[in-house]
Design a protein around this motif. Structure first.
Motif, PDB file in Angstrom:
ATOM      1  N   ILE A  45     -27.081  16.521  59.377  1.00 51.22           N
ATOM      2  CA  ILE A  45     -26.449  15.999  60.600  1.00 51.22           C
ATOM      3  C   ILE A  45     -24.916  16.003  60.502  1.00 51.22           C
ATOM      4  O   ILE A  45     -24.251  16.472  61.439  1.00 51.22           O
ATOM      5  N   PRO A  46     -24.333  15.556  59.386  1.00 51.74           N
ATOM      6  CA  PRO A  46     -22.863  15.649  59.298  1.00 51.74           C
ATOM      7  C   PRO A  46     -22.362  17.095  59.440  1.00 51.74           C
ATOM      8  O   PRO A  46     -21.320  17.326  60.055  1.00 51.74           O
ATOM      9  N   GLU A  47     -23.121  18.053  58.915  1.00 51.81           N
ATOM     10  CA  GLU A  47     -22.709  19.465  59.057  1.00 51.81           C
ATOM     11  C   GLU A  47     -22.780  19.918  60.516  1.00 51.81           C
ATOM     12  O   GLU A  47     -21.917  20.662  60.971  1.00 51.81           O
ATOM     13  N   ILE A  48     -23.799  19.491  61.229  1.00 53.88           N
ATOM     14  CA  ILE A  48     -23.906  19.859  62.654  1.00 53.88           C
ATOM     15  C   ILE A  48     -22.703  19.295  63.417  1.00 53.88           C
ATOM     16  O   ILE A  48     -22.050  20.007  64.189  1.00 53.88           O
ATOM     17  N   PHE A  49     -22.404  18.016  63.178  1.00 55.03           N
ATOM     18  CA  PHE A  49     -21.242  17.398  63.846  1.00 55.03           C
ATOM     19  C   PHE A  49     -19.957  18.149  63.471  1.00 55.03           C
ATOM     20  O   PHE A  49     -19.121  18.415  64.328  1.00 55.03           O
ATOM     21  N   ARG A  50     -19.817  18.465  62.198  1.00 53.28           N
ATOM     22  CA  ARG A  50     -18.585  19.106  61.719  1.00 53.28           C
ATOM     23  C   ARG A  50     -18.441  20.510  62.303  1.00 53.28           C
ATOM     24  O   ARG A  50     -17.387  20.892  62.797  1.00 53.28           O
ATOM     25  N   ALA A  56     -23.207  19.459  70.796  1.00 60.07           N
ATOM     26  CA  ALA A  56     -24.226  20.390  70.309  1.00 60.07           C
ATOM     27  C   ALA A  56     -25.366  19.625  69.627  1.00 60.07           C
ATOM     28  O   ALA A  56     -26.545  19.972  69.777  1.00 60.07           O
ATOM     29  N   PHE A  57     -24.991  18.569  68.897  1.00 61.75           N
ATOM     30  CA  PHE A  57     -26.025  17.730  68.276  1.00 61.75           C
ATOM     31  C   PHE A  57     -26.929  17.116  69.348  1.00 61.75           C
ATOM     32  O   PHE A  57     -28.155  17.098  69.217  1.00 61.75           O
ATOM     33  N   ARG A  58     -26.332  16.635  70.434  1.00 60.26           N
ATOM     34  CA  ARG A  58     -27.122  16.010  71.510  1.00 60.26           C
ATOM     35  C   ARG A  58     -28.074  17.017  72.156  1.00 60.26           C
ATOM     36  O   ARG A  58     -29.187  16.657  72.561  1.00 60.26           O
TER      37      ARG A  58
END
Ligand code: S3P
Length: 175
Positions: A45-50, A56-58
């Motif tokens: 999840i931190p990589e997706i946010f970064r 995009a995460f949502r």
């Protein structure tokens, strides 16, 4: 009749730990939406946010909830922001009783300490302030979504599970 339970609530309210225990007690399958998002994205999840940002995460979260929402006999632990897109709750509601876990900002701060790395929204200098602000914004979303609410601030995970099971017994339309 609804056969599932969806656990919602802010980060650090115990959705994952309580969800696992609740599923065992009820003889249902435990599913964590964040784990499926990570699987789908092939990243944490931190990589997706970064790499791609919160929006995009949502989008991924909406896709995963859509896939999960119809499952029967599941306890689904949702990410803390699942309520922000009402479509998620509408989908979950068809098969699940929506159980909201709450906790005070101080308790949330304590429970999430040391895991700022895993929770990009809490990777800020003033975490208590961030928690209070996010909670203030989200409270109405949580309130509108919840069928059942349990304040976890002064309860152990076992205590929370007992409380949920007690309330589910009185909930018409669940089995
Ligand atoms: C989020 C909560 C996290 C995870 C993501 C965003 C949020 O899940 O989905 O970091 O917006 O509150 P947990 O509530 O399981 O920590």
């Amino acid at each position: 009749m609804k056969t599932g339970v969806a656990l919602i609530g802010f980060m650090g309210t115990g959705k994952t730990e309580v969800g696992g225990m609740l599923a065992r007690k009820l003889g249902k399958v435990f599913i964590e939406s964040d784990a499926l998002i990570e699987e789908k994205a092939g990243k944490s999840i931190p990589e997706i946010f970064r790499d791609s940002g919160e929006a995009a995460f949502r989008e991924l979260e909406i896709e995963v909830i859509k896939e999960l929402a119809g499952r029967k006999n599941a306890v689904i632990a949702c990410g803390g922001g699942v309520v922000l897109n009402t479509i998620n709750i509408e989908r979950l509601r068809r098969e699940c009783v929506i159980v909201l876990l709450t906790a005070s900002p101080d308790v949330i701060l304590k429970r999430t300490s040391g895991d700022e790395g895993g929770r990009p929204l809490l990777a800020v200098d003033d975490r208590l302030r961030q928690i209070s602000e996010l909670l203030k914004y989200r409270r109405p979303f949580y309130g509108r979504a919840a069928d059942i609410t349990v304040n976890t601030s002064r309860l152990t995970p076992e205590g929370v599970v007992k409380r949920i099971i007690g309330k589910l017994k009185n909930y018409e339309g669940y089995r």
